[in-house]
Design an enzyme around this catalytic site. Structure first.
Site, PDB file in Angstrom:
ATOM      1  N   GLY A   1       0.836  -1.210   0.000  1.00 17.04           N
ATOM      2  CA  GLY A   1       0.000   0.000   0.000  1.00 17.04           C
ATOM      3  C   GLY A   1       0.862   1.247   0.000  1.00 17.04           C
TER       4      GLY A   1
ATOM      5  N   VAL B   1      17.608   8.352  -3.747  1.00 16.38           N
ATOM      6  CA  VAL B   1      18.241   8.697  -5.034  1.00 16.38           C
ATOM      7  C   VAL B   1      19.331   9.747  -4.839  1.00 16.38           C
ATOM      8  CG1 VAL B   1      17.812   9.820  -7.268  1.00 16.38           C
ATOM      9  CG2 VAL B   1      16.256   8.027  -6.451  1.00 16.38           C
TER      10      VAL B   1
ATOM     11  N   ARG C   1       0.917  -4.886  -5.651  1.00 13.39           N
ATOM     12  CA  ARG C   1       1.050  -6.145  -4.926  1.00 13.39           C
ATOM     13  C   ARG C   1       1.256  -7.213  -5.996  1.00 13.39           C
ATOM     14  NH1 ARG C   1      -2.875  -3.542  -1.240  1.00 13.39           N
ATOM     15  NH2 ARG C   1      -1.654  -3.105   0.623  1.00 13.39           N
TER      16      ARG C   1
ATOM     17  N   ASP D   1       5.719  -4.969   5.979  1.00 13.88           N
ATOM     18  CA  ASP D   1       6.409  -6.226   6.301  1.00 13.88           C
ATOM     19  C   ASP D   1       6.280  -7.272   5.202  1.00 13.88           C
ATOM     20  OD1 ASP D   1       3.780  -6.666   6.888  1.00 13.88           O
ATOM     21  OD2 ASP D   1       4.128  -7.576   8.851  1.00 13.88           O
TER      22      ASP D   1
ATOM     23  N   THR E   1       4.476   2.579   5.491  1.00 13.51           N
ATOM     24  CA  THR E   1       3.084   2.116   5.597  1.00 13.51           C
ATOM     25  C   THR E   1       2.362   2.999   6.606  1.00 13.51           C
ATOM     26  OG1 THR E   1       1.633   0.382   6.455  1.00 13.51           O
ATOM     27  CG2 THR E   1       3.906   0.275   7.181  1.00 13.51           C
ATOM     28  N   ILE E   2       1.107   3.302   6.307  1.00 14.30           N
ATOM     29  CA  ILE E   2       0.356   4.145   7.258  1.00 14.30           C
ATOM     30  C   ILE E   2       0.050   3.387   8.546  1.00 14.30           C
ATOM     31  CG2 ILE E   2      -0.703   5.561   5.449  1.00 14.30           C
ATOM     32  CD1 ILE E   2      -3.358   3.970   6.052  1.00 14.30           C
ATOM     33  N   ASP E   3       0.188   2.046   8.542  1.00 14.84           N
ATOM     34  CA  ASP E   3      -0.307   1.237   9.663  1.00 14.84           C
ATOM     35  C   ASP E   3       0.575   1.270  10.915  1.00 14.84           C
ATOM     36  OD1 ASP E   3      -2.254   0.457   7.838  1.00 14.84           O
ATOM     37  OD2 ASP E   3      -1.223  -1.382   7.290  1.00 14.84           O
TER      38      ASP E   3
ATOM     39  N   ASP F   1       2.858  -0.735  11.651  1.00 11.51           N
ATOM     40  CA  ASP F   1       2.866  -2.108  12.171  1.00 11.51           C
ATOM     41  C   ASP F   1       4.168  -2.858  11.884  1.00 11.51           C
ATOM     42  OD1 ASP F   1       2.512  -2.305   9.452  1.00 11.51           O
ATOM     43  OD2 ASP F   1       0.884  -3.743   9.519  1.00 11.51           O
TER      44      ASP F   1
ATOM     45  N   MET G   1      -8.301   2.810   9.013  1.00 10.15           N
ATOM     46  CA  MET G   1      -7.441   1.737   8.496  1.00 10.15           C
ATOM     47  C   MET G   1      -6.450   1.257   9.560  1.00 10.15           C
ATOM     48  SD  MET G   1      -6.507   2.446   4.548  1.00 10.15           S
ATOM     49  CE  MET G   1      -7.586   1.874   3.245  1.00 10.15           C
TER      50      MET G   1
ATOM     51  N   ARG H   1      -4.987  -2.230   8.938  1.00 13.88           N
ATOM     52  CA  ARG H   1      -4.898  -3.681   8.681  1.00 13.88           C
ATOM     53  C   ARG H   1      -5.176  -4.431   9.976  1.00 13.88           C
ATOM     54  NH1 ARG H   1      -0.587  -6.668   4.705  1.00 13.88           N
ATOM     55  NH2 ARG H   1      -0.956  -4.834   3.451  1.00 13.88           N
TER      56      ARG H   1
ATOM     57  N   GLU I   1     -10.173  -1.122  11.424  1.00 17.11           N
ATOM     58  CA  GLU I   1     -10.755  -2.036  10.417  1.00 17.11           C
ATOM     59  C   GLU I   1     -10.537  -3.505  10.781  1.00 17.11           C
ATOM     60  OE1 GLU I   1      -8.973  -1.883   6.523  1.00 17.11           O
ATOM     61  OE2 GLU I   1      -6.955  -1.635   7.335  1.00 17.11           O
TER      62      GLU I   1
ATOM     63  N   GLN J   1      -7.277   8.097   3.751  1.00 20.16           N
ATOM     64  CA  GLN J   1      -6.199   8.117   4.757  1.00 20.16           C
ATOM     65  C   GLN J   1      -4.825   7.872   4.139  1.00 20.16           C
ATOM     66  OE1 GLN J   1      -7.923   5.816   8.497  1.00 20.16           O
ATOM     67  NE2 GLN J   1      -8.922   5.198   6.611  1.00 20.16           N
TER      68      GLN J   1
END
Ligand code: ADP
Ligand code: F6P
Length: 324
Positions: A15, A28, A76, A107, A129-131, A133, A173, A175, A227, A256
């Site tokens: 994501g 870069v 993905r 991950d 990642t926004i999570d 996690d 969100m 996950r 979620e 989000q």
């Protein structure tokens, strides 16, 4: 003995997250400043398999530090999860002259990087990642922006919820993780916040809190649902059936993941990107860049993937005590 690293490929995977562009820019520009040839791989591992690769110069990453999304696109890739797909990707790196990979993602993307490392392609992971996690890191790129977006949206919902004496159940969100929900719940004064790390009981965790606050004069309610817990609409239906309070569900969804990254995400992405290339310059690889005690550090990729993150019980206490 690995051959000397001359060319570094960078890709974004899984994501997207606000700040991924800032990370690409940092990778870069740091790479170029240290004399590496830099290649941008489009659409994550998909692009690697398909050879969607372009050389990056200083100007190829201009005007992106403030932009959400990722100029390298992301994807993905199911094929890459197979042994054949991974071997093909490693072969493709060699064909394209890519000596090392910087993988910006979550991950799942790091599990892919670990597999590439096992096939002899040196890899560095950057948590994007926004999570939030990623177990080895206290922070992941995009988390702050996503939470600020969610807070802005819930603030807007509060206006209309209050005007109608309603209950708004807002799904955020994350996950399988509740970090976004817990922080947004505190920041928005949600009467209840449900996270996957703590199984909930409707009566104990929502209804009794609503009844208590009703007695103190409160007439409108915000409930935040991660979620990973379940659907906001189901919980809104349950609340309405049990209390008679008009209850509405809002799923914030992919909004989000968008928008201009906050200062925190831009700076974290820039420092992580710099650190990733500095490791490769020193001949250190198969590491995940991380934040620990506000410092940029790195972990062996196998160790990083075996670590576990726990929810901050202090934040749970804060939420339960003052959001009432
Ligand atoms: P994230 O990186 O945000 O966790 P995903 O879990 O969707 O996102 O993973 C992104 C991509 O990484 C997948 O599409 C796949 O190509 C690769 N990937 C995910 N899990 C694995 C795995 N166990 N082994 C190898 N590659 C994986
Ligand atoms: O990992 C980021 C994330 O936005 C999660 O919060 C969510 O569960 C998932 O990705 C959604 O994925 P998709 O973009 O495939 O809908």
């Amino acid at each position: 003995m690995l051959k000397e690293i001359k060319t570094i490929g960078v890709l974004t995977s899984g994501g997207d997250a606000p700040g991924m562009n800032a990370a690409v820019r940092a990778v870069v520009r740091t790479g170029l400043s240290k004399g590496f040839r830099m290649m941008g791989i489009e659409r994550g591992y998909n692009g690697l398999l398909n050879g969607e690769v372009r050389e990056m110069d200083l100007r190829s990453v201009s005007e992106i530090i403030h932009r959400g999304g990722t100029i390298l696109y992301t994807a993905r890739c199911l094929e890459f999860k197979t042994k054949e797909g991974q071997q093909k990707a490693a072969d493709r790196c060699r064909e394209l002259g890519i000596d090392a990979l910087v993988v910006i993602g979550g991950d799942g993307s790091f599990r892919g990087a670990k597999d590439m490392a096992a096939l002899g392609i040196p890899c560095i992971g950057i948590p994007g990642t926004i999570d939030n996690d990623i177990a080895c890191s206290e922070y992941t790129i995009g988390y702050d922006t996503a939470m600020n977006t969610a807070v802005e949206m819930v603030d807007k919902l509060r206006d209309t919820t209050q005007s109608h004496d309603r209950c708004s159940v807002v799904e955020v969100m994350g996950r399988n993780a509740g970090y976004i929900a817990l922080n947004v719940g505190i920041a928005c004064g949600a009467v209840a916040t449900l996270i996957p790390e703590r199984p909930y009981d409707l009566e104990r965790d929502i209804l009794s809190r609503m009844k208590f606050t009703q007695k103190t004069g409160k007439k409108h309610f915000i409930v935040i649902v991660a979620e990973g817990v379940g659907h906001a609409q189901d919980i809104a239906n349950e609340i309405q059936a049990a209390t008679g309070i008009d209850s509405r569900a809002t799923v914030l969804g992919h909004v989000q993941r968008g928008g201009s990254p906050t200062l925190r995400d831009r700076v974290t992405a820039s420092t992580m990107g710099y650190h990733a290339v500095a490791l490769l310059e020193r001949g250190i690889y198969n590491r995940v860049v991380a934040v620990s005690a506000d410092k940029i550090v790195d972990f062996d990729i196998n160790v990083a993937l075996s670590m576990h993150k726990t929810i901050d019980t202090f934040l749970l206490d804060v939420s339960n005590t003052i959001s009432i």
